[in-house]
Design an enzyme around this catalytic site. Structure first.
Site, PDB file in Angstrom:
ATOM      1  N   PHE A  64      42.381  20.573-125.773  1.00 24.43           N
ATOM      2  CA  PHE A  64      43.262  20.325-124.632  1.00 24.43           C
ATOM      3  C   PHE A  64      44.008  19.008-124.792  1.00 24.43           C
ATOM      4  O   PHE A  64      43.936  18.119-123.953  1.00 24.43           O
ATOM      5  CB  PHE A  64      42.461  20.342-123.327  1.00 24.43           C
ATOM      6  CG  PHE A  64      41.751  21.646-123.126  1.00 24.43           C
ATOM      7  CD1 PHE A  64      42.453  22.782-122.751  1.00 24.43           C
ATOM      8  CD2 PHE A  64      40.385  21.755-123.346  1.00 24.43           C
ATOM      9  CE1 PHE A  64      41.803  24.003-122.587  1.00 24.43           C
ATOM     10  CE2 PHE A  64      39.730  22.967-123.191  1.00 24.43           C
ATOM     11  CZ  PHE A  64      40.440  24.087-122.810  1.00 24.43           C
ATOM     12  N   CYS A  65      44.744  18.910-125.869  1.00 21.54           N
ATOM     13  CA  CYS A  65      45.443  17.678-126.233  1.00 21.54           C
ATOM     14  C   CYS A  65      46.889  18.033-126.572  1.00 21.54           C
ATOM     15  O   CYS A  65      47.168  19.142-127.023  1.00 21.54           O
ATOM     16  CB  CYS A  65      44.731  17.067-127.455  1.00 21.54           C
ATOM     17  SG  CYS A  65      45.538  15.616-128.160  1.00 21.54           S
ATOM     18  N   GLY A  66      47.777  17.095-126.388  1.00 21.74           N
ATOM     19  CA  GLY A  66      49.167  17.316-126.770  1.00 21.74           C
ATOM     20  C   GLY A  66      49.326  17.582-128.262  1.00 21.74           C
ATOM     21  O   GLY A  66      50.317  18.175-128.694  1.00 21.74           O
ATOM     22  N   THR A  68      47.119  19.402-130.015  1.00 18.30           N
ATOM     23  CA  THR A  68      46.371  20.615-130.358  1.00 18.30           C
ATOM     24  C   THR A  68      47.186  21.599-131.204  1.00 18.30           C
ATOM     25  O   THR A  68      46.627  22.237-132.091  1.00 18.30           O
ATOM     26  CB  THR A  68      45.816  21.288-129.087  1.00 18.30           C
ATOM     27  OG1 THR A  68      44.948  20.355-128.428  1.00 18.30           O
ATOM     28  CG2 THR A  68      45.039  22.542-129.395  1.00 18.30           C
TER      29      THR A  68
END
Length: 190
Positions: A64-66, A68
């Protein structure tokens, strides 16, 4: 170690039995790879010495990361260069509060969303006093710790850390790919 020498070592050790095989393989293993971690999908232990003589890209990941979407680029790298000796190794971490799922949930997400087939390991810490032993060693050798998710460490065929790359360095970055190809072109060490 040349591939023939490594193959001879493995075959000779295998003829002597599992304990001798492990001892022979680990004897040829660079110190940075002398670690065993549970695999993400089934939590069975996997010894990193099996990647001796390969160019290894170690990446801390999160679902859940930019950053990803870099999973797609990492899988493309693995697919393109695996036959030339690249091993991409993913280490999910919740150190930045963006990997909250269980190992099974992470494995399902990686496979169904990005088709990840490169080796992934059970969720662990990658920085600070609770960092897993590989990341502690990578931090010590390189002088840097992951500043965020998708931080990358490139390890040459000789088992030495070549470079570390920030999350901003994408898997298709020209400078990164140039260095990766340079490392892949290097002969295996004895």
């Amino acid at each position: 170690m040349h591939s023939r020498s490594l193959l001879f070592t493995i075959l000779t050790a295998a003829a002597l039995g599992p304990a001798a095989a492990l001892a022979q393989t680990e004897a040829a293993c660079p110190p940075i790879l002398h670690h065993t971690f549970p695999r993400l999908q089934d939590e069975k232990p996997q010894n990193l010495c099996q990647y001796s003589g390969k160019v290894v890209l170690v990446v801390n990941t999160a679902s859940f990361c930019g950053f990803t979407p870099q999973y797609k680029g990492l899988e493309a790298l693995d697919s393109k260069y695996r036959a030339r000796g690249l091993a991409v190794l993913g280490f999910p971490s919740n150190d930045f509060a963006q990997e909250t799922g269980s190992n099974k949930e992470i494995a399902d997400f990686c496979e169904s969303t990005f088709g990840v087939k490169f080796p992934m390991f059970a969720k662990s810490s990658v920085r600070g006093p609770d960092a897993n032993p590989l990341f502690k060693e990578l931090a010590q050798v390189s002088g840097t710790t992951p500043k965020w998710n998708f931080y990358k460490y490139l390890i040459g065929r000789d088992g030495k850390v070549v470079e570390s790359y920030s999350s901003m360095t994408t898997p298709d970055s020209k400078d990164f790919v140039r260095e990766l190809e340079k490392q892949l072109a290097a002969p295996q060490v004895q």
